[in-house]
Design a protein around this motif. Structure first.
Motif, PDB file in Angstrom:
ATOM      1  N   LEU A 151      -6.321   6.225   9.130  1.00 18.83           N
ATOM      2  CA  LEU A 151      -6.375   4.876   9.700  1.00 18.83           C
ATOM      3  C   LEU A 151      -6.168   4.999  11.192  1.00 18.83           C
ATOM      4  O   LEU A 151      -5.288   5.734  11.635  1.00 18.83           O
ATOM      5  N   ASP A 194       0.065  -0.103  -3.626  1.00 22.78           N
ATOM      6  CA  ASP A 194       0.238   0.913  -2.591  1.00 22.78           C
ATOM      7  C   ASP A 194       1.638   1.507  -2.744  1.00 22.78           C
ATOM      8  O   ASP A 194       2.635   0.794  -2.631  1.00 22.78           O
ATOM      9  N   ARG A 235      -9.163  11.317   5.209  1.00 18.22           N
ATOM     10  CA  ARG A 235      -9.418  10.085   5.955  1.00 18.22           C
ATOM     11  C   ARG A 235      -8.155   9.589   6.645  1.00 18.22           C
ATOM     12  O   ARG A 235      -7.046   9.842   6.176  1.00 18.22           O
ATOM     13  N   ILE A 258     -10.886   4.830   9.385  1.00 12.25           N
ATOM     14  CA  ILE A 258     -10.829   3.397   9.119  1.00 12.25           C
ATOM     15  C   ILE A 258     -10.169   2.720  10.309  1.00 12.25           C
ATOM     16  O   ILE A 258      -8.987   2.953  10.593  1.00 12.25           O
ATOM     17  N   LYS A 261      -2.739   4.504  -2.766  1.00  6.97           N
ATOM     18  CA  LYS A 261      -3.049   3.393  -3.652  1.00  6.97           C
ATOM     19  C   LYS A 261      -3.197   3.884  -5.093  1.00  6.97           C
ATOM     20  O   LYS A 261      -3.989   4.776  -5.355  1.00  6.97           O
ATOM     21  N   ARG A 316      -2.588   9.970   5.838  1.00  3.15           N
ATOM     22  CA  ARG A 316      -1.839  10.053   4.594  1.00  3.15           C
ATOM     23  C   ARG A 316      -2.656  10.744   3.513  1.00  3.15           C
ATOM     24  O   ARG A 316      -2.128  11.456   2.689  1.00  3.15           O
ATOM     25  N   TYR A 317      -3.954  10.497   3.497  1.00  2.93           N
ATOM     26  CA  TYR A 317      -4.844  11.126   2.523  1.00  2.93           C
ATOM     27  C   TYR A 317      -5.501  12.352   3.166  1.00  2.93           C
ATOM     28  O   TYR A 317      -5.613  12.429   4.387  1.00  2.93           O
ATOM     29  N   ARG A 375     -15.165   3.080   8.996  1.00  2.00           N
ATOM     30  CA  ARG A 375     -14.975   1.781   8.338  1.00  2.00           C
ATOM     31  C   ARG A 375     -14.194   0.876   9.269  1.00  2.00           C
ATOM     32  O   ARG A 375     -13.361   1.338  10.040  1.00  2.00           O
ATOM     33  N   TYR A 424     -13.858  -5.050  -3.449  1.00  2.00           N
ATOM     34  CA  TYR A 424     -13.408  -3.651  -3.402  1.00  2.00           C
ATOM     35  C   TYR A 424     -11.993  -3.511  -3.953  1.00  2.00           C
ATOM     36  O   TYR A 424     -11.777  -2.868  -4.966  1.00  2.00           O
ATOM     37  N   TYR A 425     -11.019  -4.141  -3.298  1.00  2.00           N
ATOM     38  CA  TYR A 425      -9.639  -4.014  -3.758  1.00  2.00           C
ATOM     39  C   TYR A 425      -8.972  -5.372  -3.956  1.00  2.00           C
ATOM     40  O   TYR A 425      -9.163  -6.288  -3.145  1.00  2.00           O
TER      41      TYR A 425
HETATM   42  C1  PLP Z   1      -5.891   2.282   2.215  1.00  2.00           C
HETATM   43  C2  PLP Z   1      -5.734   3.463   3.066  1.00  2.00           C
HETATM   44  C3  PLP Z   1      -6.809   4.345   3.276  1.00  2.00           C
HETATM   45  C4  PLP Z   1      -8.166   4.138   2.637  1.00  2.00           C
HETATM   46  O1  PLP Z   1      -8.096   4.190   1.265  1.00  2.00           O
HETATM   47  P1  PLP Z   1      -9.433   4.139   0.394  1.00  2.00           P
HETATM   48  O2  PLP Z   1      -8.937   4.139  -1.007  1.00  2.00           O
HETATM   49  O3  PLP Z   1     -10.230   5.361   0.752  1.00  2.00           O
HETATM   50  O4  PLP Z   1     -10.166   2.888   0.772  1.00  2.00           O
HETATM   51  C5  PLP Z   1      -6.600   5.432   4.080  1.00  2.00           C
HETATM   52  N1  PLP Z   1      -5.412   5.677   4.665  1.00  2.00           N
HETATM   53  C6  PLP Z   1      -4.362   4.847   4.478  1.00  2.00           C
HETATM   54  C7  PLP Z   1      -3.070   5.169   5.142  1.00  2.00           C
HETATM   55  C8  PLP Z   1      -4.488   3.723   3.680  1.00  2.00           C
HETATM   56  O5  PLP Z   1      -3.445   2.904   3.509  1.00  2.00           O
END
Ligand code: PLP
Length: 371
Positions: free
Chosen positions: A96, A307, A94, A144, A314, A90-91, A175, A264-265
């Motif tokens: 999941l 989210d 990085r 992650i 986020k 999604r980002y 992570r 952290y969150y």
């Molecule tokens: C939470 C999340 C992340 C990691 O977010 P960070 O803000 O970098 O900790 C990455 N991908 C997805 C889909 C997430 O929900």
């Protein structure tokens, strides 16, 4: 079989177990339990002190879970952001990687309530496909491991996953998100730590929602991970009747720091089907952040996030109070005690600060007293 696997096997999973151990009416929750799995480890069962307390609410099913049919089952559209099975991208940099749907306990407020509890762990073929996707995307520098709970994989299986990821040259950090240290601390063995540390840099973000979850065994599990050189963060979900109280939340953050876990969150609860009874207002979250910021160690202050759906990610929220005004001449600031300050903006053509500096000195405007 290892001790932790034996402990997991003696968890509560059936309506009859709940009736016997906790006095729950099995018929009231039978239908809900057909839809959503239950597991309560012996460690977590011991932490329940009375009916309806903070630990109970998180793990004991309620009939109300079945009443809530309006919210989406997949509120974050994770299915839509999944380019290959088990991966959510999604980002930009990085991803999941969901390595299992199994968890040590099944949180009643889980965002992945529709998925968790299904048996099994990621297969060799699916892992190969996920690794191949990451290989082909050099912009991914952070993976992650999620699920489900990655620390329910056996040491050998987790070793294979980490090894495959570490073979990707552009991957910088890995992570692991886990509720295991807080709910099945016996899983955090020296053997596990020795295996994980081969693959550094590894970070872990641990799920905790209430200070009562931090028992001596849990503290030792966190210390073991920290001693293995794993930087530890925490993730907390804001939950009605569990931790929607500034004092409870502050105590939790302080206790986490004492276990070498950096908060952290804090997540605003998602709109997930079957979890509506846990939602709080956003004002509740902001009030909690305000009660922590400045009043205790800055290290104890997490980000408060919501989210967003549709790949929105986020979104961090801060109490509006700190920056009262901002313009070309000044920033008006309010601190945690309510004192107000005027910070003079720098003027682009002035290099030195002089008494004649047009925007003046950094001034106290008001000594507050409204808090
Ligand atoms: C939470 C999340 C992340 C990691 O977010 P960070 O803000 O970098 O900790 C990455 N991908 C997805 C889909 C997430 O929900």
């Amino acid at each position: 079989m290892e001790d932790w696997q034996r402990e997991l096997q003696s968890s509560i999973t059936k309506p009859e177990d709940l009736a016997r151990e906790l006095g729950v009416d099995p018929d009231a929750i039978r239908d809900v339990m057909k839809e959503y799995r239950v597991r309560i480890t012996p460690h977590v069962l011991k932490q329940i002190k009375e009916k309806g307390d903070a630990v109970w609410k998180q793990v004991v099913p309620e009939a109300v879970e079945g009443d809530d049919l309006l919210a989406a089952a997949d509120p974050l559209n994770e299915d839509a952001d999944s380019p290959v099975p088990h991966l959510v991208h999604r980002y930009p940099d990085r991803v999941l990687l969901m390595v299992t749907n199994q968890c040590p306990i099944y949180c009643r407020f889980c965002t992945r309530k529709r998925l968790v509890g299904k048996p099994g762990f990621i297969s060799k073929g699916d892992l190969d496909r996920a690794v191949d996707y990451i290989q082909r995307h050099p912009e991914i520098r952070d993976v992650i491991l999620s699920g489900g709970d990655p620390l329910l994989l056996t040491d050998d299986h987790l070793d294979r996953v980490l090894k495959a990821l570490r073979a990707i040259p552009h991957l910088e950090i890995i992570r692991i998100g886990s509720r295991v240290p807080g709910s099945l601390p016996s899983r955090i063995t020296e053997k596990l730590c020795a295996m994980v540390r081969k693959y550094h840099p590894i970070y872990m973000n641990l799920h905790f929602n209430h200070p009562e979850e931090i028992t001596p065994e849990v503290k030792r599990a966190c210390e073991r991970l920290a001693d293995a050189g794993i930087p530890l963060g925490s993730q907390t979900v804001l939950l009605k009747g569990v931790n929607d109280d500034p004092e409870v939340m502050k105590r939790l953050m302080q206790k986490l720091l004492a276990c070498r876990v950096k908060p952290y969150y804090i997540y605003q609860a998602d709109l997930t089907r079957g979890t509506n009874h846990f939602r709080t207002t956003v004002e509740d979250g902001l009030a909690i952040l305000k009660a922590i910021q400045g009043h205790t160690s800055g290290m104890a202050v997490p980000h408060y996030v919501i989210d967003a759906p549709g790949g929105g990610g986020k979104v961090p929220l801060l109490p509006a109070d700190y920056l009262v005004e901002l313009n070309a001449r000044e920033a008006i600031l309010k601190n945690y005690e309510g004192r107000v300050f005027q910070y003079p903006q720098v003027e682009p053509d002035k290099v030195s600060m002089t008494p004649q500096h047009a925007n003046g000195p950094f001034k106290i405007l008001n000594n507050g007293g409204d808090e």
